[in-house]
Write an enzyme that holds these catalytic residues in place. Structure first.
Site, PDB file in Angstrom:
ATOM      1  N   SER A 184      -4.949   3.269   2.753  1.00 33.62           N
ATOM      2  CA  SER A 184      -5.092   2.232   1.728  1.00 33.62           C
ATOM      3  C   SER A 184      -4.068   1.111   1.762  1.00 33.62           C
ATOM      4  CB  SER A 184      -5.097   2.854   0.336  1.00 33.62           C
ATOM      5  OG  SER A 184      -6.349   3.431   0.098  1.00 33.62           O
ATOM      6  N   SER A 197      -7.792   1.161  -0.506  1.00 36.33           N
ATOM      7  CA  SER A 197      -7.963   0.902  -1.922  1.00 36.33           C
ATOM      8  C   SER A 197      -6.979  -0.115  -2.498  1.00 36.33           C
ATOM      9  CB  SER A 197      -7.830   2.215  -2.722  1.00 36.33           C
ATOM     10  OG  SER A 197      -6.525   2.756  -2.571  1.00 36.33           O
ATOM     11  N   LYS A 214       0.584  -2.285  -7.252  1.00 34.90           N
ATOM     12  CA  LYS A 214      -0.718  -1.619  -7.406  1.00 34.90           C
ATOM     13  C   LYS A 214      -0.759  -0.877  -8.744  1.00 34.90           C
ATOM     14  CE  LYS A 214      -3.793   1.425  -4.695  1.00 34.90           C
ATOM     15  NZ  LYS A 214      -3.899   2.179  -3.419  1.00 34.90           N
TER      16      LYS A 214
HETATM   17  N1  GLN Z   1     -10.266   4.981   1.939  1.00 37.03           N
HETATM   18  C1  GLN Z   1      -9.628   6.266   1.798  1.00 37.03           C
HETATM   19  C2  GLN Z   1     -10.249   7.024   0.650  1.00 37.03           C
HETATM   20  O1  GLN Z   1     -11.130   6.514   0.055  1.00 37.03           O
HETATM   21  C3  GLN Z   1      -8.156   6.104   1.652  1.00 37.03           C
HETATM   22  C4  GLN Z   1      -7.703   5.873   0.267  1.00 37.03           C
HETATM   23  C5  GLN Z   1      -6.211   5.785   0.106  1.00 37.03           C
HETATM   24  O2  GLN Z   1      -5.451   5.718   1.090  1.00 37.03           O
HETATM   25  N2  GLN Z   1      -5.782   5.793  -1.122  1.00 37.03           N
HETATM   26  O3  GLN Z   1      -9.880   8.120   0.353  1.00 37.03           O
END
Ligand code: GLN
Length: 468
Positions: free
Chosen positions: A172, A148, A73
């Site tokens: 994410s 994400s 990532k």
């Molecule tokens: N979807 C969540 C957010 O937007 C989780 C994001 C993450 O785990 N980085 O904060």
């Protein structure tokens, strides 16, 4: 494609790392319209493969991940490579060091073939908040892969690599695993060093693997785990050993289904599919009980307040002076304003505003402190629930992968995707998403949450569901 199998073949000289890596790079090239990568690293990957093949030919150890192609990532640093976290703000930024977790995988022979697309700074649940454009779900390209860690999940689902690293602050790794039919693990907070992971909400952030099998997730996590002096929050105690068993005896084990995750919120088809996966654990002897964790109903506001407050503080370092991209202007203040207004996308700006407001004098008692107190209550309730049962079980996400564009106009609707994944992030408990079945032809995941420190349990139950 399983990492452990590739590594065994390369280690024993049955397969050449150079062939494995070339194949992976070719598949990545062929999948270009899925928006999976922010960068491919053919040159460094092929060079690393050649070196590894020479080492093995000399009779030296290839490592537990010998020749395994991995995708990383774009918020996990690798020395000398670009790192943009999916944002315009960091265009042109090159990492000065390698994240500890990645270093440990490379020391075991893993080879990075590229960096993956993501919602900017990890903020999103669909992969659509990226400056590079969205990632498409390889299983159905009209749908999102989740976020994400969108590119990392898609890279494994498209069979480009057997293993990708994501980061998980509120789901994410687990939610894209659910949307793409993969295994995704968020370890106990502190299990894996955060050194070299770009900070979103430091008290929740964890690196985690996306894989096809629970076996691979276990190997990779155990390699990355362990104390690191450059992350004082990393845990000193060791991860418990895990012996992979497709059909463990679960006689006497108890599985808790928190009522808050099962009755009102869910899509019935998702609930039914996930419940059917849990019945595989009952067939191995486990007993299922229903229980109450009342604070789960406020997980979304608690999570978004606390993480936005931490993000507002963490992202203040991006001022156009020290990292990445800068908008030129007549004076320093104008340059800050222009850089941050143009560099950060709308979602990141929304979170910075929310977080700054939550911390402002006169508001912080009603917002930040209240959410922080709720987090402590939630942790106590989860710990208490996990005294009565071995594991908690629920859907990973309330729906299968939704269509591209379906939720971009309504942030609150997007945030609801995280209803079941945010609690273990707030409380630090380990959680895994494993494939449970499909709904309307798309995969849905079962989330299993264990006692803090007990990755071995989530892996054991996860493997009992998937058999691999
Ligand atoms: N979807 C969540 C957010 O937007 C989780 C994001 C993450 O785990 N980085 O904060």
């Amino acid at each position: 494609m399983e990492a452990a199998i590739i590594a065994a073949a390369v280690r024993t000289g049955n397969r050449k790392a150079i062939d494995v890596i070339s194949g992976s790079l070719e598949r990545a090239q062929a999948a270009q319209d899925l928006g999976i990568f922010t960068q491919l690293q053919a040159k460094s990957a092929l060079a690393a493969a050649r070196l590894l093949d020479q080492k093995i030919a000399r009779g030296e150890q290839g490592g537990r991940l010998a020749g395994v192609p991995i995708a990383v990532k774009d918020n996990i640093a690798e020395r000398g490579q670009a790192m943009t976290a999916g944002s315009n703000m960091l265009f042109g930024h090159v990492a000065a060091r390698t994240a500890t977790a990645l270093k440990r995988l490379q020391a075991e022979g893993a080879i990075v073939i590229g960096r993956t697309n993501m919602d900017a700074f990890g903020m999103g649940s669909s992969g659509e908040n990226s400056a590079y454009g969205p990632t498409k779900n390889p299983l159905n390209t009209a749908h999102v892969p989740g976020g994400s860690s969108s590119g990392s999940a898609a890279a494994v689902a498209a069979d480009i690599v057997p293993l990708a690293l994501g980061s998980d602050t509120g789901g994410s790794v687990r939610q894209p695993a659910s949307f793409c039919g993969l295994v995704g693990l968020k370890p106990t907070y502190g299990r894996i060093s955060r050194s070299g992971l770009l900070a979103f909400a430091s008290s929740l952030d964890q690196i985690g693997p996306l894989t096809k099998t629970v076996r691979d997730a276990a190997i990779v996590t155990s390699i990355m785990a362990g104390y690191d002096k450059s992350d004082p929050t990393s845990l000193v105690d060791l991860m418990q050993p895990f012996t992979p068993k497709a059909k463990p005896n679960l006689e006497g084990c108890r599985i808790g289904m928190p009522r808050q995750c099962w009755d009102t919120n869910g899509n019935n088809a998702v609930n039914n599919t996930v419940r059917a996966a849990i019945s595989k654990l009952e067939a191995l002897g486990a007993i299922v009980v229903s229980l109450e964790i009342p604070s789960l109903t406020v997980a979304i506001p608690t999570y978004y307040l606390l993480t936005s407050a931490e993000a507002a503080s963490n992202l203040s370092r991006f001022d156009g002076i020290r990292f990445g991209w800068r908008a030129e202007a007549d004076d320093l203040l104008q340059s800050y304003v222009a850089t941050r207004s143009k560099g950060f996308g709308p979602e990141v700006q929304r979170r910075i505003l929310l977080g700054t407001f939550a911390l402002a004098e006169g508001w912080s008692d009603a917002l930040y402190r209240k959410a922080d107190a709720m987090r402590i209550t939630m942790r106590a309730e989860m710990d208490q629930a996990l005294e009565a049962v071995d594991i908690l079980a629920m859907p990973t996400a309330p729906t299968p992968a939704f269509k591209l564009g379906a939720k971009t106009a309504n942030p609150i609707d997007m945030y609801r995707s995280d209803i079941y994944t945010t609690p273990p992030s707030l409380t630090g408990h380990p959680a895994i998403s494993v494939p449970a079945g499909t709904v309307d032809g798309l995969p849905v995941g079962l989330q299993l949450v264990g006692k803090r420190g007990d990755e071995a349990a989530v892996l054991r139950f996860g493997m009992a569901v998937t058999g691999r």
